[in-house]
Design a protein around this motif. Structure first.
Motif, PDB file in Angstrom:
ATOM      1  N   PRO A   1       1.104  -0.927  -0.042  1.00 15.22           N
ATOM      2  CA  PRO A   1       0.019   0.068   0.324  1.00 15.22           C
ATOM      3  C   PRO A   1       0.792   1.056   0.145  1.00 15.22           C
ATOM      4  N   ALA A   2       2.316   0.755   0.473  1.00 17.34           N
ATOM      5  CA  ALA A   2       2.710   2.464   0.711  1.00 17.34           C
ATOM      6  C   ALA A   2       3.343   2.561  -0.273  1.00 17.34           C
ATOM      7  N   LEU A   3       3.833   1.627  -0.644  1.00 20.68           N
ATOM      8  CA  LEU A   3       4.717   1.708  -2.371  1.00 20.68           C
ATOM      9  C   LEU A   3       3.741   2.740  -3.869  1.00 20.68           C
ATOM     10  N   LEU A   4       2.440   1.887  -3.497  1.00 15.60           N
ATOM     11  CA  LEU A   4       1.941   2.088  -4.203  1.00 15.60           C
ATOM     12  C   LEU A   4       1.074   4.063  -4.102  1.00 15.60           C
ATOM     13  N   GLU A   5       0.736   4.198  -2.808  1.00 16.60           N
ATOM     14  CA  GLU A   5       0.365   5.508  -2.841  1.00 16.60           C
ATOM     15  C   GLU A   5       1.286   6.437  -3.394  1.00 16.60           C
ATOM     16  N   PHE A   6       3.193   6.078  -2.515  1.00 18.22           N
ATOM     17  CA  PHE A   6       4.007   6.831  -3.346  1.00 18.22           C
ATOM     18  C   PHE A   6       3.959   7.164  -4.375  1.00 18.22           C
ATOM     19  N   ALA A   7       4.106   5.538  -5.650  1.00 15.34           N
ATOM     20  CA  ALA A   7       3.930   5.786  -6.910  1.00 15.34           C
ATOM     21  C   ALA A   7       2.072   6.191  -7.613  1.00 15.34           C
ATOM     22  N   GLY A   8       1.546   7.060  -6.888  1.00 12.79           N
ATOM     23  CA  GLY A   8       0.268   7.480  -7.377  1.00 12.79           C
ATOM     24  C   GLY A   8      -0.997   6.410  -7.627  1.00 12.79           C
ATOM     25  N   LEU A   9      -1.036   5.109  -7.316  1.00 12.38           N
ATOM     26  CA  LEU A   9      -1.271   3.642  -8.396  1.00 12.38           C
ATOM     27  C   LEU A   9      -2.178   3.207  -7.233  1.00 12.38           C
ATOM     28  N   SER A  10      -2.530   4.297  -5.604  1.00 14.96           N
ATOM     29  CA  SER A  10      -3.057   2.860  -4.920  1.00 14.96           C
ATOM     30  C   SER A  10      -4.436   2.846  -5.460  1.00 14.96           C
ATOM     31  N   GLY A  11      -5.619   1.868  -5.300  1.00 16.26           N
ATOM     32  CA  GLY A  11      -6.319   1.118  -6.109  1.00 16.26           C
ATOM     33  C   GLY A  11      -6.104   0.473  -7.303  1.00 16.26           C
ATOM     34  N   ARG A  12      -4.889   0.048  -7.299  1.00 18.38           N
ATOM     35  CA  ARG A  12      -4.454   0.157  -8.824  1.00 18.38           C
ATOM     36  C   ARG A  12      -4.163  -1.830  -8.689  1.00 18.38           C
ATOM     37  N   GLU A  13      -3.499  -1.537  -7.837  1.00 16.52           N
ATOM     38  CA  GLU A  13      -3.435  -2.925  -6.812  1.00 16.52           C
ATOM     39  C   GLU A  13      -3.190  -4.464  -8.273  1.00 16.52           C
ATOM     40  N   LYS A  14      -4.961  -4.361  -8.432  1.00 15.41           N
ATOM     41  CA  LYS A  14      -5.602  -6.034  -8.975  1.00 15.41           C
ATOM     42  C   LYS A  14      -5.094  -5.261 -11.056  1.00 15.41           C
ATOM     43  N   SER A  15      -5.374  -4.209 -11.622  1.00 13.95           N
ATOM     44  CA  SER A  15      -4.965  -3.870 -12.392  1.00 13.95           C
ATOM     45  C   SER A  15      -3.701  -4.698 -13.419  1.00 13.95           C
TER      46      SER A  15
END
Lengths: 312, 269
Positions: A126-140
């Motif tokens: 979660p923290a990595l995706l938040e940093f990359a502006g990709l939160s909510g894209r986990e399953k993409s």
């Protein structure tokens, strides 16, 4: 000097590397020495074929130098390459995310290469995706992501091990301006966290904006280094006047008295000067040309140092 | 420091750099990827040999009532089972490994982590051998369902498949290490694997071959793979089981060493 040397994260001392044998032998890196200080954003610049990629590979312990010394985070390379790379993040030039996996799986699979358990790897997502502006894209799936998103995910992937040193090889090549600005913003955030960055780029505006220190290499040797400001001040005249027109070459003799250097490239004339006023006054007399007066920038420095000829 | 550009020098694997367990996360990556494509992947490795078996077994089987003390169906089923084991590792070690190395650049990504080339190649080798086991389990399942063989010794086909897979994975990786593109791999299939199957007793007994060819075949690994697998369908163990295992193990280990040296050379440039 001793203190600076102590804090250097990456150090090259008289490093040489050649490929091929006999007549086909090419020396790609020819006695390169440089030092990247902790906390810096270090720009590694040079035309294609200057030896940047080989140098980066040697820095990461993936290619063995013929001679010279390389130290990364205090480890001798390539002998201690794996231990050094435990603390390094790499954003490669060529996109090599796993196309078969989702965003989240890409991060988890990569974390395992650093010896992390699945639960630790998962907790970092979660923290990595938040940093990359990709939160909510986990399953993409990777194919669903834009170029900018892929690049941001590649940056997030390079951060799974919380590295002290991050190598970015042309991180914004091929991206649109919006995506580039977002990447710049993330790199500045990493810099603010105290990470040391080593960046290669062909965009001089990017280097000028992001880097504290620049090293320009050509033909395998260091040809200049310093902060962007220093390089501009010590290498080049402060003012540039660009002239566009059908036959600007004919103007060359008329303006050369008012400029330190004059260069013609295609249908553009570049006049470098410390006193622009007399030059712009003269140019005002001519019809059918367009004139742009601007301060000198890093691109002018780069062209002066490495020439205008194409490299491939 | 040894130069990694010469084949001889790079043959010596740096033991400090060689942990037998570090490849596991890479193996797991390949397995996760396989789970996305398992059906099409099995179709190639098992489907084709299985069709040979049905066609030859039921078709030719009427004309050839018995061969070497077994029905022709049993003969060709055991031969094509060995063939599908060979196929599983061969496909993975050539096409899939090449895609990861050259096309998707997965190897480069892994090599930026604290992994070395030996970890990456070891993962490819063991995973390709695992694919042979998957091919074998699928094929054996079909044999049991069709009632062609239901012997307990079928369980021993699994470790045999791992060993045979290790041989042909290593050979496939040698091909991969020198390949410039996918086209190269069709040569190995058409001019290597298929002729090898013809002289190794997959479809007909080796005793039908000229003496010289039989000798050649005995020196090559596929005949030993067939020898090892064939009796297991009839509830028996190969009479030359020790020799079969020794020859296969030698090819597996030697082949892996050569593949590793060739990959080191490729990555040094």
């Amino acid at each position: 000097m001793w203190g600076a040397r102590m804090s250097s994260v990456l150090r090259f001392s008289d490093v040489r590397k050649s490929f091929g044998k006999g007549d086909a032998k090419r020396e790609v890196v020819r006695g390169l020495s440089l030092a990247v200080q902790g906390g810096q954003c270090f720009g590694f610049l040079g035309p294609n074929g200057a030896g940047k990629t080989t140098s980066l590979r040697m820095a990461l312990g993936q290619t063995e130098p013929d001679s010279g010394l390389i130290e990364l985070l205090g480890y001798t390379m390539p002998a201690d390459a794996r231990r050094a790379r435990e603390k390094v993040g790499v954003v490669p030039q060529m996109d090599n995310l796993d196309p078969d996996f989702t965003v989240e799986e890409n991060l988890i699979v990569y974390s395992r290469y650093f010896g992390m358990s699945d639960s630790v790897a998962k907790s970092k997502v979660p923290a990595l995706l938040e940093f990359a502006g990709l939160s909510g894209r986990e399953k993409s799936n990777i194919a669903e992501l834009s170029g900018g998103m892929k690049r941001r995910l590649t940056i997030a992937r390079a951060l799974v091990n919380d590295p002290a040193f991050i190598v970015l090889d042309e991180p914004t090549t091929g991206l649109d301006p919006q995506a580039r600005h977002l990447i710049w913003d993330r790199l500045k955030a990493l810099r603010a966290k105290g990470k040391t960055l080593l960046l290669t780029t062909h965009f001089m505006d990017e280097a000028e904006r992001l880097c504290d220190h620049l090293a320009v290499v050509d033909n395998g040797v260091l040809i200049a280094q310093g902060s962007p400001r220093e390089l501009i001040e010590k290498t080049i005249e402060p003012d540039v006047v660009e002239v566009y027109g059908d036959n600007v070459a004919a103007l060359k003799d008329r303006v050369s008295a008012f400029a330190t250097r004059v260069e013609v490239s295609g249908e553009t004339l570049f006049a470098y000067t410390t006193t622009p006023k007399p030059l712009t006054d003269v140019l005002a007399q001519f019809q059918g040309i367009r004139v742009l007066h601007r301060p000198a920038n890093l691109e002018d420095v780069f062209i002066k140092l490495t020439g205008r000829e194409l490299r491939d | 420091m040894s130069s990694s550009s010469s084949l001889g020098a790079s043959f010596a694997i740096d033991m400090n750099d060689f942990s037998l367990l570090r490849f596991i996360p890479i193996w797991r990556r390949h397995f996760l990827s396989w789970r996305r494509y398992w059906l099409s992947s099995l179709m190639f490795a098992v489907g084709e040999p299985f069709i040979y078996m049905l066609g030859l077994g039921y078709g030719l089987g009427r004309l050839v009532p018995e061969l070497g003390g077994m029905s022709y169906m049993m003969f060709v089923a055991s031969g094509t089972l060995a063939f599908s084991i060979v196929n599983g590792a061969t496909f993975e070690g050539m096409y899939s490994a090449f895609a990861r190395m050259q096309i998707q650049r997965t190897w480069d990504a892994i090599l930026n982590a604290p992994m070395s080339l030996s970890d990456v190649v070891l993962a490819e080798w063991t995973f390709a051998a695992s694919k042979s086991v998957l091919s074998c389990v699928t094929f054996v399942g079909a044999l049991v369902l069709l009632g062609i063989s239901r012997e307990w010794t079928l369980l021993l086909v699994v470790p045999a498949a791992l060993l045979i897979g290790a041989v042909f994975a290593a050979i496939a990786l040698i091909m991969c290490s020198v390949a410039k593109g996918y086209e190269f791999f069709s040569y190995w299939f058409s001019l290597g694997i298929m002729p090898l199957a013809m002289i190794s007793g997959v479809f007909f007994p080796m005793s039908e071959l000229p003496k010289a060819l039989q000798t050649v075949s005995y020196c090559l690994p596929m005949s030993h793979a067939v020898d090892l697998v064939r009796p297991l369908l009839q509830g028996k163990i190969s009479a030359s089981v020790g020799l079969n295992i020794a020859v296969l193990a030698a090819y597996a280990i030697g082949g892996f060493g050569v593949a590793m040296a060739l990959f080191r050379r490729r990555f040094a440039n």
